[in-house]
Structures are given as C-alpha cells and as structure tokens.
Write an enzyme that holds these catalytic residues in place. Structure first.
Site, PDB file in Angstrom:
ATOM      1  N   HIS A 161      24.342 -64.026 -18.340  1.00 22.42           N
ATOM      2  CA  HIS A 161      25.435 -63.339 -17.670  1.00 22.42           C
ATOM      3  C   HIS A 161      26.511 -64.483 -16.747  1.00 22.42           C
ATOM      4  O   HIS A 161      27.117 -63.751 -15.945  1.00 22.42           O
ATOM      5  CB  HIS A 161      24.983 -62.362 -16.456  1.00 22.42           C
ATOM      6  CG  HIS A 161      24.084 -61.024 -17.225  1.00 22.42           C
ATOM      7  ND1 HIS A 161      24.047 -59.909 -16.644  1.00 22.42           N
ATOM      8  CD2 HIS A 161      23.639 -61.015 -18.323  1.00 22.42           C
ATOM      9  CE1 HIS A 161      23.197 -59.179 -17.516  1.00 22.42           C
ATOM     10  NE2 HIS A 161      23.166 -59.582 -18.348  1.00 22.42           N
ATOM     11  N   ASP A 219      25.391 -55.429 -27.711  1.00 21.63           N
ATOM     12  CA  ASP A 219      26.464 -55.807 -26.641  1.00 21.63           C
ATOM     13  C   ASP A 219      26.204 -57.021 -25.830  1.00 21.63           C
ATOM     14  O   ASP A 219      24.925 -57.352 -25.724  1.00 21.63           O
ATOM     15  CB  ASP A 219      26.728 -54.625 -26.013  1.00 21.63           C
ATOM     16  CG  ASP A 219      25.556 -54.064 -25.084  1.00 21.63           C
ATOM     17  OD1 ASP A 219      24.519 -53.949 -25.592  1.00 21.63           O
ATOM     18  OD2 ASP A 219      25.734 -53.849 -24.111  1.00 21.63           O
ATOM     19  N   HIS A 225      19.637 -55.263 -28.419  1.00 23.96           N
ATOM     20  CA  HIS A 225      21.124 -54.643 -28.224  1.00 23.96           C
ATOM     21  C   HIS A 225      21.887 -55.673 -28.607  1.00 23.96           C
ATOM     22  O   HIS A 225      21.622 -56.784 -28.515  1.00 23.96           O
ATOM     23  CB  HIS A 225      21.190 -54.144 -26.695  1.00 23.96           C
ATOM     24  CG  HIS A 225      21.120 -55.166 -25.681  1.00 23.96           C
ATOM     25  ND1 HIS A 225      22.062 -56.199 -25.348  1.00 23.96           N
ATOM     26  CD2 HIS A 225      20.253 -55.739 -25.020  1.00 23.96           C
ATOM     27  CE1 HIS A 225      21.920 -56.929 -24.562  1.00 23.96           C
ATOM     28  NE2 HIS A 225      20.738 -56.807 -24.227  1.00 23.96           N
ATOM     29  N   ASP A 253      20.642 -63.069 -24.417  1.00 27.09           N
ATOM     30  CA  ASP A 253      20.606 -61.742 -24.296  1.00 27.09           C
ATOM     31  C   ASP A 253      21.766 -61.085 -25.068  1.00 27.09           C
ATOM     32  O   ASP A 253      22.761 -61.072 -24.500  1.00 27.09           O
ATOM     33  CB  ASP A 253      20.960 -61.522 -22.558  1.00 27.09           C
ATOM     34  CG  ASP A 253      21.073 -60.283 -22.181  1.00 27.09           C
ATOM     35  OD1 ASP A 253      20.262 -59.362 -22.864  1.00 27.09           O
ATOM     36  OD2 ASP A 253      21.370 -60.026 -21.082  1.00 27.09           O
ATOM     37  N   GLU A 265      23.735 -51.590 -23.556  1.00 28.20           N
ATOM     38  CA  GLU A 265      22.588 -51.684 -22.765  1.00 28.20           C
ATOM     39  C   GLU A 265      23.121 -52.229 -21.314  1.00 28.20           C
ATOM     40  O   GLU A 265      22.258 -52.138 -20.389  1.00 28.20           O
ATOM     41  CB  GLU A 265      21.845 -52.987 -23.480  1.00 28.20           C
ATOM     42  CG  GLU A 265      20.428 -52.844 -23.133  1.00 28.20           C
ATOM     43  CD  GLU A 265      20.190 -53.760 -21.907  1.00 28.20           C
ATOM     44  OE1 GLU A 265      20.885 -54.672 -21.413  1.00 28.20           O
ATOM     45  OE2 GLU A 265      19.280 -53.423 -20.950  1.00 28.20           O
ATOM     46  N   GLU A 266      24.183 -52.916 -21.277  1.00 26.03           N
ATOM     47  CA  GLU A 266      24.640 -53.745 -20.150  1.00 26.03           C
ATOM     48  C   GLU A 266      25.273 -52.626 -18.977  1.00 26.03           C
ATOM     49  O   GLU A 266      25.518 -53.006 -18.079  1.00 26.03           O
ATOM     50  CB  GLU A 266      25.754 -54.904 -20.353  1.00 26.03           C
ATOM     51  CG  GLU A 266      25.047 -55.941 -21.352  1.00 26.03           C
ATOM     52  CD  GLU A 266      24.011 -56.618 -20.627  1.00 26.03           C
ATOM     53  OE1 GLU A 266      23.725 -56.489 -19.588  1.00 26.03           O
ATOM     54  OE2 GLU A 266      23.506 -57.580 -21.572  1.00 26.03           O
TER      55      GLU A 266
END
Ligand SMILES: *[C@@H]1O[C@H](CO)[C@@H](O)[C@H](O)[C@H]1NC(C)=O
Ligand SMILES: *[C@@H]1O[C@H](CO)[C@@H](O)[C@H](O)[C@H]1NC(C)=O
Ligand SMILES: *[C@@H]1O[C@H](CO)[C@@H](O)[C@H](O)[C@H]1NC(C)=O
Ligand SMILES: [Zn+2]
Length: 559
Positions: free
Chosen positions: A529, A161, A159, A194, A228-229
């Site tokens: 994150h 995003d 992904h 990520d 995706e998040e």
C-alpha cells in the site's frame, strides 16, 4: 525480558507485511505458548465468551505432514516462465478507485479487461478445461468441475485490483510501480505482493496439474474479485459469493483459501506457519455536533468545533479495553509459541497458564506496540473531521468520521454501546442533547448525535483448528514448509486486523484459511500500500508449490 516478544513480532510484521493484506494493516501474528488448558479455569473468564470458546485456548494438534501424490520440483526453465508470467501480471495497472463507476462505463476499468486478456493468453489450458465466467463483467470465476458431485468444492480466492499508485509518488519508487522489474531477487510493482503473486500462482499450479493429466474429482473454483480494496466489495465478491451460494447452497463449499500471511523461520526462535483464522470486525461512525449558527462577532464560549474537540479528546481518553480472550486467535498464537518456540519468554509462558493472568499479559503486550495492541483490542481512529464554512460565521454542523476495528470477542453492538456511553456522558457534561444510534428523530438546538456510516462487519467466525478441513490444510502446510532442520513447521492459528474478501463467504463455509505460503524470510519489501511494493521471486515459487500441493491433497480427500 518483556520486550523480547514484541520486538520479534514487530520484526516479523515488517518482514511479512508485503505478503499481507488489504487496508494497509500488517496482519499481526503472534505468540503462542505452552498452555495447560484447564477448561474449568475458562468458565470464569469472560462474559462475552461463547460457551465453547475455551477450546481455542490451546495450540492445536499438529497433523502429520500430508505429502501430495505429485511433487513439483520446478526446472530452471519452469522457474523462468513462472517469473515472467508473474512480472507481466504486475505490469497491468489494475488500480481500483473508490469512486469508480460501473465496469462497462468508467474507462478506468480498462486495465481490468487487459488483465482478463492476459489470463487468457497466458493460461489457455486452464481456460479450455475450466468454465470461465465473468461475473458483473469483471469478477472472474473459473470452475473446474469435479467428477464426484457429492464432494463440496474447494475455492481458491485472490483479487486482482491493486491500491492506486498516485503519479505524485512515482519519483519515490526505485523502479516504476507498474514495471514488474526483476532485479534477480524481487519483482517490483504495485500489487506484486498484494495480491498478484497469489493469483498467478493459483493459475500456474492448476495449469501444471492439468498438464500432468490431472482431472479433478472435487470441483475446484478460482474466484477473483476486483474491488477487494474497498470495504464493501459490493461489485466483486459481493456478487460472486451470492451466486456460489445459489449454486452450492449454504455451507456448500468445503474449504476456502485466500490471501493472508505466510511462514516465519524465527518467531521466538521457532518456525511457524501463521494462517489467518479470524478477522476483526469493522465499523465506521459519524458523530455530529449541531449548534445554532450566527455571526462570529458574538460567539459563545465554545463553538461547535470546540465542542467536537472536547468530544474527540474524551473518546481518545476512553479507549477500548485490551484483553486476551479465547475468541482471540492471538491467544492461540501465544499458546503455540509457548509450546513450540525455544525462546518464548518464560514470564509470558507463566502468565498464559491461567486465564486470571491474561489481563496482565494483555497489558504487557499492548504497551509494547500499536500492532500488538490492535490484535487484542477494538481500535478507534478519528480519521476525518469537518465543520465551518466561513471565517466570520459560526459553524452550525461539525462532523467527525471514526473508524473501528472490532475485537474478536466484541461485536458491532458492543462497540456502539461503548461509543454511546462516552458520548452521552460528554454531552451531559456540556449540556447538550444526545441522540444515540437508534434515535433518529428530528434534531434541533445544541446536540451531539451519532450514526453508523457505511458498511459494518462483525468479527469473522473462527476457522476450525480440528477436524478434516484443518487436518488437510495444516497437514499440507507441514508437508510443504520445513524449518531449517528439515522438520515440519508448527501451524499456529493467527488473524488479520484488516478485512479480506473472505467476509463474503461466511455463509458458504466455516473452513476459511487466509494463507498464501510465502516465507517471511524472503519478504524484504515494506511497500504494501505504499511505494516500492515488491515480492520475492523465491517466495513466488513457494506460493506455487503450496497451491499445487493443496489442490492435490484436497482432491484426494473424501471429506
Ligand atoms: C530439484 O531439482 C534440482 C535441479 O534439477 C535438484 O538439484 C534437486 O535435488 C531437486 N530436488 C528434489 C527434492 O528433487
Ligand atoms: C445490544 O446490547 C445491549 C446492551 O448490551 C442489549 O440490551 C441489546 O439487546 C443488544 N442489541 C442487539 C441487537 O443485540
Ligand atoms: C448470508 O445469509 C443471510 C441469511 O440468508 C443473508 O441475509 C446474507 O445476505 C448472506 N450473506 C452474504 C454475504 O451473502
Ligand atoms: Zn489484498
């Protein structure tokens, strides 16, 4: 030494966190042991067990390393190019917000269009040879049509995003979050690990193969979501997956490889690759407490807020059982550690040998860390509470939102039943009416009610650890990743406590492997994150090498 295993796992988790997943949950992997698997032991085990679950209670056969036709030993020049491409991808702030509007309307999607332009400029050959489609404007699908239409496609997913990096946190970053700063060891920035290291590696590996004259026999598809998040992923893979199902049919994909874990050199002293071959389920609920309002000069003994407090206390006092079951990839991990890790505690190995001792081992593991507990139980977190509007008025409605990550051997239904049991008992104790999940009749008076809130997901089906897809996948891993003595790593099925975009693909294939091939020893970053996310440069080369080998091997197979 009961604490040895957990400590090793925690360390591994800290090390590998950044290569991992969505939802901020370290993908915890675990232990694997030497397990004499007697299927008759398993029969008595657990009433939720699927009939064939016993086959998972062992470390899988380790296939022979499968070397691809072409190795890619990157030159210094190629390495420089690779890292430059990666850093530039990180510099594009593709932050996705929960409240984003539609792709063509909300200006906050602008960087996503910039990212598409970056891909076009950086990988022109892959655009020329593949068929690039933009699904729902921002989803990216690049299909390299194979010469043999009878072979089901390979899907490489990632992904683009990233979790937002709020401006209020900028001063806590060593380098700005979208700098893509190269300090000679890592590329720094939100989304570096990520998931842009993987996405860029996929385009690089394919491009290198195309430059070498490779023409696919089996169709290869690059598939990139952009939300995706978010749990629902409704705009990205939520649109792409049904389209692929329309094109290729149910079970029409040969293999899907997506983000996930990598390798570790030292897990109980052994070197392991830890692909995610399961994924916990997901459920959010809303609990409501309704009480008559009124002036707070003549209050009842307990207001709705007091009642909700008791309910929350009761819920936390009644957690889900921790258990090791054949459905849990964690059990499989432990079986492999027992078999292949030199310093796996003999106490654990002994307990693993008989299903009757698994509860004992589960309780040892769960008391050692929250992350291990998450691998062997349904977790519950009361995350939002609200109620009351004014300091001199009684609250009429108090609500709490609770998040569950469902254990591999449980289901949405069994989670609901547990919640209902606890709530019903508590409501009865306090003399309140109780409305369960399926009782949506008019509520009045003093009551407790519960409902599902938002999208829910069953635990993922287990990915196979035998058969052709497994042999190709694990054989390639074993060709690319060696331990420090040059011997192929053990491939130990593991799992994710968070969810990935793979959840949209269960209709398309059972051969889903969540693995990005970055070595834990290179992942010093802790910033997934949060601030200071970064990804190792050597780790990036390793991801490229892994994808380059996998595409060739899957292409060479007639499975
Ligand atoms: C890869 O290339 C480097 C430098 O060109 C060389 O030193 C090394 O031996 C090569 N490794 C392999 C496995 O070919
Ligand atoms: C949910 O579980 C209950 C009790 O375990 C069972 O009676 C019911 O049939 C289940 N419902 C579904 C939809 O599976
Ligand atoms: C999978 O197939 C079922 C049955 O056809 C369908 O209802 C469901 O929406 C599909 N799932 C996804 C994620 O497309
Ligand atoms: Zn991710």
């Amino acid at each position: 030494m009961p604490s040895a295993a957990p400590a090793a796992q925690r360390r591994w988790c800290q090390l590998s966190g950044p290569t991992l997943l969505s939802l901020g949950v370290c993908f915890l992997f675990n232990i694997w042991l030497l397990a004499p698997t007697k299927s008759d032991h398993l029969k008595h085990h657990h009433h939720h067990s699927a009939p064939d679950a016993g086959k998972w209670a062992r470390c899988p056969e380790q296939p022979k390393p499968l070397h691809p036709a072409m190795a890619w030993n990157m030159t210094e020049e190629e390495k420089k190019t690779s890292i430059d491409r990666f850093a530039r991808a990180v510099q594009i702030p593709t932050q996705s917000y929960d409240d984003n509007g539609e792709p063509n309307e909300d200006p906050r999607w602008k960087p996503f269009f910039d990212f598409q332009t970056y891909l076009k400029d950086t990988f022109p050959l892959a655009h020329e040879k593949g068929n690039v489609e933009y699904i729902n404007t921002l989803g990216i699908l690049n299909t390299f049509r194979g010469s043999d239409p009878s072979l089901k496609p390979l899907v490489l997913m990632s992904h683009y995003d990233v979790v937002p990096a709020p401006e209020s946190t900028f001063d806590r970053w060593t380098y700005p979050p979208f700098s893509g700063h190269n300090d000679g060891r890592d590329i720094w920035g939100r989304g570096a690990s990520d998931d842009k290291t993987l996405l860029v590696a996929q385009w690089e590996a394919i491009t290198h193969l195309l430059e070498s004259g490779w023409e696919p026999r089996r169709t290869v598809i690059l598939s990139h979501g952009f939300d995706e998040e978010e749990v629902s992923a409704r705009r990205g893979q939520g649109q792409i997956a049904p389209l692929l199902e329309e094109r290729y049919g149910k079970d029409g994909i040969f293999m899907l490889v997506d983000e996930g874990s990598g390798t570790t050199e030292d897990w109980y002293g052994g070197a392991f690759a830890l692909p995610g071959m399961g994924e916990k389920g997901y459920l959010d609920i809303r609990i409501s407490v309704g009480t008559p309002g009124g002036h707070s000069s003549v209050p009842p003994t307990q207001t709705g807020i007091g009642i909700m407090s008791d309910i929350v206390i009761a819920m936390e006092a009644n957690p889900f059982e921790t258990k090791l079951t054949p459905e849990s990839p964690y059990l499989t991990s432990l079986m492999c550690a027992a078999e292949h890790a030199p310093s796996f505690p003999s106490k654990y190995a002994k307990l693993l040998r008989h299903p009757r001792d698994w509860p004992k081992l589960a309780s040892l593991l769960s008391s050692s860390s929250a992350s291990e507990k998450a691998m062997i139980s349904t977790t519950q977190a009361v995350d939002v509470i609200s109620g009351g509007v004014k300091v001199n008025a009684l609250p009429e409605l108090v609500t709490a939102l609770v998040n569950y990550r469902i254990d591999f051997s449980e289901s949405i239904n069994s989670t609901q039943r547990h919640v209902e049991r606890v709530l019903r008992k508590e409501a009865k104790k306090m003399g309140l009416d109780f409305y369960g999940f399926s009782q949506d009749r008019g509520k009045s008076g003093k009551y407790v009610a519960v409902e599902i809130f938002g999208p829910a997901l069953e635990p993922a089906p287990r990915s196979p650890m035998e058969g052709e897809a497994w042999e190709l996948f694990a054989g390639t891993v074993r060709a690319v990743f060696n331990d420090k003595h040059g011997k192929p790593m053990t491939v130990a099925p593991s799992a994710s406590t968070g969810n990935t975009d793979c959840k949209m693909y269960y209709n398309l294939t059972k051969n889903i492997y969540r693995f990005m091939g970055s070595p834990a020893s290179l992942d010093r970053a802790s910033g997934i994150h949060t601030v200071n996310e970064r990804a190792s440069i050597e780790g990036h080369y390793s991801v490229v090498r892994w994808i380059h080998a996998l595409v060739q091997n899957v292409d060479a197979s007639l499975a």
